[in-house]
Design a protein around this motif. Structure first.
Motif, mmCIF file in Angstrom:
data_model
loop_
_atom_site.group_PDB
_atom_site.id
_atom_site.type_symbol
_atom_site.label_atom_id
_atom_site.label_comp_id
_atom_site.label_asym_id
_atom_site.label_seq_id
_atom_site.Cartn_x
_atom_site.Cartn_y
_atom_site.Cartn_z
ATOM 1 N N ASN A 105 1.315 -0.805 -0.195
ATOM 2 C CA ASN A 105 0.067 0.032 0.127
ATOM 3 C C ASN A 105 0.769 0.734 -0.242
ATOM 4 O O ASN A 105 1.882 1.531 -0.448
ATOM 5 N N THR A 106 0.097 2.467 0.390
ATOM 6 C CA THR A 106 0.750 3.694 1.012
ATOM 7 C C THR A 106 0.908 4.159 1.842
ATOM 8 O O THR A 106 -0.198 3.422 3.020
ATOM 9 N N LEU A 107 1.663 5.080 2.197
ATOM 10 C CA LEU A 107 2.145 5.701 3.829
ATOM 11 C C LEU A 107 0.489 6.034 5.063
ATOM 12 O O LEU A 107 0.385 5.123 5.486
ATOM 13 N N THR A 108 -0.218 6.290 4.031
ATOM 14 C CA THR A 108 -1.338 6.764 4.618
ATOM 15 C C THR A 108 -1.972 5.759 4.680
ATOM 16 O O THR A 108 -3.070 5.729 6.077
ATOM 17 N N THR A 109 -2.523 4.520 3.976
ATOM 18 C CA THR A 109 -3.347 3.561 3.672
ATOM 19 C C THR A 109 -2.904 2.707 5.052
ATOM 20 O O THR A 109 -3.649 2.077 5.585
ATOM 21 N N ALA A 134 3.187 18.437 12.999
ATOM 22 C CA ALA A 134 2.991 16.937 11.770
ATOM 23 C C ALA A 134 2.670 16.688 10.422
ATOM 24 O O ALA A 134 2.034 18.025 10.595
ATOM 25 N N PHE A 135 3.659 16.064 9.974
ATOM 26 C CA PHE A 135 2.760 15.783 7.989
ATOM 27 C C PHE A 135 0.966 16.395 8.290
ATOM 28 O O PHE A 135 0.512 15.395 9.138
ATOM 29 N N PRO A 136 1.004 17.200 7.171
ATOM 30 C CA PRO A 136 -0.532 17.645 7.518
ATOM 31 C C PRO A 136 -1.151 15.998 7.070
ATOM 32 O O PRO A 136 -2.696 15.430 8.242
ATOM 33 N N SER A 137 -1.293 15.002 6.275
ATOM 34 C CA SER A 137 -1.179 13.357 6.040
ATOM 35 C C SER A 137 -1.355 13.007 7.500
ATOM 36 O O SER A 137 -3.149 12.243 7.790
ATOM 37 N N ASP A 138 -0.544 12.909 7.417
ATOM 38 C CA ASP A 138 -0.914 12.676 9.381
ATOM 39 C C ASP A 138 -1.952 12.868 10.435
ATOM 40 O O ASP A 138 -2.530 12.336 10.931
ATOM 41 N N LYS A 139 -1.713 14.690 10.364
ATOM 42 C CA LYS A 139 -2.721 14.850 11.289
ATOM 43 C C LYS A 139 -4.031 14.806 10.713
ATOM 44 O O LYS A 139 -4.718 14.323 11.726
ATOM 45 N N ILE A 219 5.149 5.736 15.136
ATOM 46 C CA ILE A 219 6.059 6.188 14.168
ATOM 47 C C ILE A 219 5.858 6.116 13.028
ATOM 48 O O ILE A 219 5.655 4.599 11.840
ATOM 49 N N ASP A 220 6.312 7.641 12.236
ATOM 50 C CA ASP A 220 5.760 7.249 10.645
ATOM 51 C C ASP A 220 7.521 7.689 10.832
ATOM 52 O O ASP A 220 8.155 8.884 10.919
ATOM 53 N N LEU A 221 8.143 6.924 9.032
ATOM 54 C CA LEU A 221 8.809 6.840 8.957
ATOM 55 C C LEU A 221 9.595 7.778 7.903
ATOM 56 O O LEU A 221 10.449 7.582 8.036
ATOM 57 N N ALA A 222 8.608 8.307 7.572
ATOM 58 C CA ALA A 222 9.075 8.936 6.551
ATOM 59 C C ALA A 222 10.151 9.478 5.716
ATOM 60 O O ALA A 222 10.720 9.319 4.636
ATOM 61 N N HIS A 223 10.549 10.334 6.600
ATOM 62 C CA HIS A 223 11.516 10.618 6.616
ATOM 63 C C HIS A 223 12.554 10.766 7.246
ATOM 64 O O HIS A 223 13.805 10.825 7.595
ATOM 65 N N GLY A 224 12.334 9.420 7.813
ATOM 66 C CA GLY A 224 13.481 8.625 8.522
ATOM 67 C C GLY A 224 14.324 7.951 7.728
ATOM 68 O O GLY A 224 15.765 7.241 8.070
ATOM 69 N N THR A 244 8.498 5.092 0.530
ATOM 70 C CA THR A 244 9.822 4.581 -0.267
ATOM 71 C C THR A 244 10.644 5.400 -1.175
ATOM 72 O O THR A 244 11.120 4.908 -2.119
ATOM 73 N N TYR A 245 9.251 6.390 -1.219
ATOM 74 C CA TYR A 245 9.825 7.541 -3.000
ATOM 75 C C TYR A 245 10.986 8.796 -2.129
ATOM 76 O O TYR A 245 11.357 8.872 -3.229
ATOM 77 N N LYS A 246 11.168 8.290 -1.249
ATOM 78 C CA LYS A 246 11.755 9.724 -0.635
ATOM 79 C C LYS A 246 13.437 8.495 -1.012
ATOM 80 O O LYS A 246 13.880 8.641 -2.378
ATOM 81 N N TYR A 247 14.369 8.826 0.982
ATOM 82 C CA TYR A 247 15.427 8.215 0.886
ATOM 83 C C TYR A 247 15.088 6.602 -0.254
ATOM 84 O O TYR A 247 16.488 6.604 -0.076
HETATM 85 C C1 LIG Z 1 5.785 12.197 6.930
HETATM 86 C C2 LIG Z 1 4.390 11.954 6.005
HETATM 87 N N1 LIG Z 1 3.097 11.071 6.058
HETATM 88 C C3 LIG Z 1 2.403 11.519 5.266
HETATM 89 C C4 LIG Z 1 2.847 11.547 3.778
HETATM 90 C C5 LIG Z 1 1.963 10.921 3.034
HETATM 91 O O1 LIG Z 1 2.429 10.000 2.117
HETATM 92 P P1 LIG Z 1 1.063 9.073 0.595
HETATM 93 O O2 LIG Z 1 0.738 10.151 0.197
HETATM 94 O O3 LIG Z 1 2.507 8.237 0.736
HETATM 95 O O4 LIG Z 1 -0.512 9.140 1.694
HETATM 96 C C6 LIG Z 1 4.182 12.230 3.816
HETATM 97 C C7 LIG Z 1 4.407 12.300 2.530
HETATM 98 O O5 LIG Z 1 5.286 13.169 2.041
HETATM 99 C C8 LIG Z 1 5.132 12.424 4.505
HETATM 100 O O6 LIG Z 1 6.086 13.097 4.635
#
Ligand SMILES: Cc1ncc(COP(=O)(O)O)c(C=O)c1O
Length: 429
Positions: A105-109, A134-139, A219-224, A244-247
Motif C-alpha cells: 500500500n501507501t503510507l497514509t493507508t 506533524a505532516f498534514p496527512s498524519d494529522k 512512528i511515521d518514518l517517511a523522513h527517516g 519508499t519514494y524519498k530516500y
Molecule cells: C511524514 C509524512 N506522512 C505522510 C505522508 C503522505 O504519504 P502518502 O501520500 O504516501 O500517503 C508524507 C508524504 O510525504 C510524509 O512525509
C-alpha cells in the motif's frame, strides 16, 4: 568531524576520499537545457532514479509479455512471493526482524490499517498525541480516526509543541503531557524525523515513555527510512510506517513499508481488516477456507501487490543492501556536517538553520529558516537549478543525500546561496 574548511579544494578532496562517490554515476541526475546537472537536494521529497530501475522493470514487463498469468510462478522473480524478495533488505534498513516488516500500500493507508489494530480507544482512554508540526496527512488521519470512533478531534488530539520562541521539540514536554494526561491517552503517533525541522527524535525513549502509561506507540518514518537508523525492533515501538519514494528512491507514489513489532506477531486476537493476502499463504488458493490470519507484518496485507512498483523498490533495496546503512549514515553525517559548517560560515542573519546541530538528532536534511518568510530566496535558488523545497511559513528544506550528492554539490549550493543573499543586501541598502 570538526576540521572542515571553506575553500573549494576541501570539497574536491573530500569527494576524492569518498568511498561512495561512484554511486552517483548509478543515478539519473536531472539536467538543465545545456546538459548541466541540476544541484538536486530534494531526495527528502522524491529520490532520484537508479539507472538499474529500468532493467528491473523491464524484467517484469518481459516476464508478463512472455508468461501472462504464469508469471506468478514462471517469472525470473516469481510474482507470487515477490514481496518476500524485499523483506530482508527492508528489515535491515529499519533495524527490524523479517517477520516484522512488509512492503504494501501507501503510507497514509498503512497508518489507517495500523490504527485499526493499535488505536483501540475506550470512553476514558482515547486521546492521541502527535507533534504540533506533524505532516498534514498524519494529522488528518488521526483526526479522522478520532471522528470514526465518535470523539471530537479538537478535544481528543494532543499536540506536542516546541516551547514559546523555540523550533524543536523537547522530550521533557512529552513526559509532562504523559504525566498529566497519560491515563486518557491511547496512542502516540510521532514522526521519527520531523518533515519540517528535520529533528530526529529518540524513538526508543518515546516508546518507553508511552508504554509506561500503557499507550500504544507508532512512528511515521517517511523522513527517516534510508536516512537514519531507527533500530525499530530494539526501540520497542508497537508499529511504524513509511514511504519508499524519498530516500529509498523507488519512484513517485510507490508503495510504502510497515513494521509491527514481533511482540504482536502472533496475536490473532488483534482487530484488523482483512483480505485474501493476509490469509495463510499455504491455503490461500483453496479459496473456500475460513479466514486464517498470517503471523507478523504480512498479516496486515489485503491485496495481491503491484509487481511493477515492487520491481522499482527491489532495484533500490539491492543498492542499499550492497552499501549498508552504516556506510551511508557515516557519509551522511560528514556531508550534512559540512553543509552546516558552510552555512554557518556565511554569518548571514537573514537565514538560520533550525535543524538540531547534533548529528545524532538529525538525518541529512537541514531546514533553513528565512527571515521575513522571504520566498524569493527559494525562487532564485530554483532559477539557478538548485532544487530545494519551500515549506510554509518560512523554511527551505535542503537534503544532501549520501548516495548521490557530493561535497562539491554542497559547496556550489552554498556559494550560489551566498551570492543571492549578498545581491539581496545590495538592493536593500
Ligand atoms: C511524514 C509524512 N506522512 C505522510 C505522508 C503522505 O504519504 P502518502 O501520500 O504516501 O500517503 C508524507 C508524504 O510525504 C510524509 O512525509
Amino acid at each position: 568531524m570538526s576540521n572542515y574548511k571553506t575553500g573549494l579544494e576541501f570539497a574536491k578532496k573530500q569527494d576524492q576520499l569518498d568511498e561512495l562517490s561512484h554511486y552517483r554515476e548509478q543515478f539519473h541526475i536531472p539536467k538543465d537545457k545545456n546538459g548541466n546537472n541540476w544541484l538536486y537536494f530534494t531526495g527528502n521529497s522524491l529520490g532520484l532514479q537508479p539507472k538499474t530501475t529500468q532493467t528491473y522493470l523491464q524484467q517484469e514487463l518481459d516476464d508478463w509479455a512472455n508468461f501472462g498469468v504464469e508469471g506468478h510462478f514462471e517469472a525470473k522473480n516469481p510474482w507470487m512471493p515477490y514481496h518476500e524478495f524485499l523483506t530482508g533488505s527492508m528489515a535491515k534498513i529499519v533495524g527490524a526482524k523479517p517477520i516484522e516488516v512488509v512492503i504494501m500500500n501507501t503510507l497514509t493507508t498503512n497508518l489507517h490499517l495500523l490504527m485499526i489494530s493499535f488505536y483501540r480507544p475506550t470512553k476514558t482512554k482515547y486521546k492521541i498525541v502527535i507533534e504540533s508540526d506533524a505532516f498534514p496527512s498524519d494529522k488528518y488521519a488521526v483526526e479522522s480516526q478520532l471522528n470514526f470512533h465518535g470523539f471530537d478531534a479538537n478535544e481528543g488530539l494532543i499536540l506536542w509543541k516546541p516551547r514559546e520562541g523555540e523550533d524543536l521539540l523537547q522530550m521533557k514536554d512529552l513526559e509532562t503531557i504523559l504525566e498529566e494526561q497519560g491515563d486518557e491517552i491511547a496512542l502516540l503517533l510521532i514522526g521519527g524525523v520531523n518533515y519540517y525541522t528535520g529533528q530526529y527524535l529518540d524513538i526508543k525513549q518515546i516508546a518507553t515513555l508511552g508504554h509506561a502509561k500503557e499507550c500504544m506507540v507508532g512512528i511515521d518514518l517517511a523522513h527517516g527510512v534510508g536516512n537514519i537508523q531507527p533500530n525499530l525492533h530494539d526501540s520497542d515501538v508497537d508499529f511504524a510506517a513509511w514511504c519508499t519514494y524519498k530516500y529509498l528512491n523507488s519512484g513517485p507514489g510507490s508503495l510504502g513499508g510497515l513494521f509491527v513489532h514481533e511482540k504482536h506477531a502472533h496475536n490473532k486476537g488483534l482487530k484488523r481488516f482483512s483480505g485474501w493476502w493476509n490469509h495463510n499463504k499455504e491455503t490461500r488458493f483453496n479459496m473456500r477456507q475460513p479466514f486464517d490470519v498470517m503471523a507478523g507484518a504480512e498479516g496486515w496485507q489485503l491485496s495481491n501487490p503491484p509487481i511493477l512498483s515492487m520491481a522499482a523498490i527491489k532495484a533500490s533495496l539491492d543498492m542499499f543492501n550492497e552499501v549498508g546503512m552504516d556506510t551511508l549514515r557515516k557519509k551522511s553525517k560528514k556531508l550534512t556536517g559540512y553543509f552546516d559548517f558552510l552555512i554557518n560560515a556565511l554569518e548571514n542573519d537573514s537565514i538560520k538553520i533550525i535543524t538540531p546541530s547534533n548529528p545524532e538528532e538529525r538525518g541529512c536534511q537541514l531546514s533553513i529558516q528565512v527571515q521575513h518568510a522571504d520566498k524569493s530566496l527559494h525562487k532564485k535558488l530554483t532559477e539557478a537549478h538548485i532544487i530545494t523545497d519551500w515549506r510554509e511559513p518560512n523554511v527551505i528544506r535542503v537534503a544532501p543525500v549520501p548516495f548521490y550528492n557530493t561535497f562539491q554539490d554542497v559547496y556550489r549550493m552554498v556559494e550560489i546561496l551566498s551570492l543571492i543573499l549578498s545581491e539581496g543586501k545590495e538592493t536593500q541598502s
